[in-house]
Write an enzyme that holds these catalytic residues in place. Structure first.
Site, short mmCIF file in Angstrom:
data_model
loop_
_atom_site.label_atom_id
_atom_site.label_comp_id
_atom_site.label_asym_id
_atom_site.label_seq_id
_atom_site.Cartn_x
_atom_site.Cartn_y
_atom_site.Cartn_z
N HIS A 201 0.84 -1.21 0.00
CA HIS A 201 0.00 0.00 0.00
C HIS A 201 0.87 1.26 0.00
O HIS A 201 0.68 2.15 -0.82
CB HIS A 201 -0.90 -0.06 1.24
CG HIS A 201 -1.71 1.15 1.51
ND1 HIS A 201 -3.09 1.17 1.41
CD2 HIS A 201 -1.38 2.40 1.92
CE1 HIS A 201 -3.55 2.36 1.73
NE2 HIS A 201 -2.52 3.14 2.04
N GLU A 202 1.85 1.30 0.90
CA GLU A 202 2.67 2.52 1.00
C GLU A 202 3.48 2.75 -0.27
O GLU A 202 3.63 3.89 -0.74
CB GLU A 202 3.61 2.42 2.21
CG GLU A 202 2.92 2.37 3.55
CD GLU A 202 1.93 3.51 3.77
OE1 GLU A 202 2.18 4.63 3.29
OE2 GLU A 202 0.89 3.27 4.41
N HIS A 205 1.66 4.57 -2.86
CA HIS A 205 1.75 6.03 -2.73
C HIS A 205 3.06 6.54 -3.35
O HIS A 205 3.08 7.58 -4.01
CB HIS A 205 1.71 6.44 -1.26
CG HIS A 205 0.39 6.24 -0.59
ND1 HIS A 205 -0.79 6.66 -1.14
CD2 HIS A 205 0.07 5.69 0.60
CE1 HIS A 205 -1.79 6.36 -0.31
NE2 HIS A 205 -1.29 5.77 0.75
ZN LIG Z 1 -2.25 5.07 2.49
#
Ligand SMILES: [Zn+2]
Length: 290
Positions: A201-202, A205
């Site tokens: 997830h990170e 980003h």
């Molecule tokens: Zn996030």
């Protein structure tokens, strides 16, 4: 939670309802994404998109002097990296492991996410020692991924400074993804986070993706067409795929199985074609050669 009382309001809200302190309002990235929708970024990256993306990842583990030996071992970091690598390989992104470094330092092992740059929303902060740590460990270029692990991270479970166009090299030390203990693959203390999707997830980003619930039911959302609008909810261990619909007046149900949602680890399993395109576009337009 008392420790969040000194956070800026926007970050307090984020940390109270979420586990990821990514900031979603980088004006320069939003501008680039709006250009992307109009074809500007895409046209810049047509040549680059023919190739797969190659990224070297470095891991930095900061632990307390009295830490136990089973805290983020090299074996655990390697296993987490392999999951990250295998996942991103499905989307034309080839990750290689540059190295794993350990820092035994009681000051650096705790990070307080306390300051938010109001203009470009990069999270900075913690102590001068921590900034020095980032500066001396963040090698490579804007194409190089650095993942930092802290035995204690106050204010959020994880965050990543979302990629920002035209950032000066003097600010690259702020470019990285950060995890606290207990959300790494194999760590079992954080509810629903033992399967290691927090880092996936990170890193999303890092490649320029917003949450699928960015903007809620209003506006441009995450600037990607194939992720239906939704609103943020916390992980509860369920996976209501096809039944959860937090924006019932808009098309589609909540994409709870998307890595950029907050669903429980066993549920998060995919990026969409639109997200793959976004990651490639952003990489070639913003990170490549920088
Ligand atoms: Zn996030």
């Amino acid at each position: 939670m008392a420790v969040a009382s000194y956070l800026p309001q926007t970050l307090q809200e984020r940390s109270s309802d979420s586990e990821c302190a990514i900031t979603g309002t980088s004006s320069s990235l939003v501008k680039a994404l709006e250009q992307h929708k109009n074809g500007v970024v895409s046209s810049q990256s047509v040549e680059g998109q023919a190739a797969e993306i190659e990224v070297t990842a470095y891991f930095h583990v900061a632990v307390f002097a009295n830490s136990t030996e089973d805290t983020a071992t090299n074996e655990m970091i390697t296993a987490q990296f392999e999951l990250l690598k295998d996942t991103y390989a499905l989307y034309g992104i080839n990750l290689s492991l540059g190295g794993i470094a350990r820092e035994v330092n009681d000051t650096i092992a705790v990070l307080s996410v306390w300051n938010l740059d109001p203009t470009d929303t990069w999270i900075t902060g913690s102590s001068p020692e921590t900034e020095d740590y980032w500066k001396r460990t963040r090698t490579g270029s804007y194409e190089t991924l650095h993942v930092y692990y802290y035995e204690d991270l106050i204010g959020t479970a994880a965050f990543c400074n979302i990629v920002i166009p035209d950032r000066p090299k003097s600010d690259y030390f702020l470019d990285g993804c950060h995890l606290r203990k207990n959300v790494l693959l194999g760590e079992k203390n954080a509810p629903y986070r033992e399967y290691g999707t927090s880092l996936i997830h990170e890193v999303g980003h890092w490649f320029g993706l917003y949450h699928v619930f960015q903007g809620g039911c209003e506006g441009e959302g995450d600037y990607i067409d194939d992720t239906p609008a939704s609103t943020v909810t916390s992980a509860d261990g369920t996976c209501p795929l096809g039944t959860k619909d937090t924006c019932p007046d808009l098309p589609g149900t909540d994409m709870v199985n998307n890595f950029m949602d907050y669903t429980a680890d066993p549920c998060r399993e995919k990026f969409t074609p639109g997200q793959k395109t976004r990651m490639h576009d952003v990489f070639w337009a913003v990170r490549s050669g920088k």
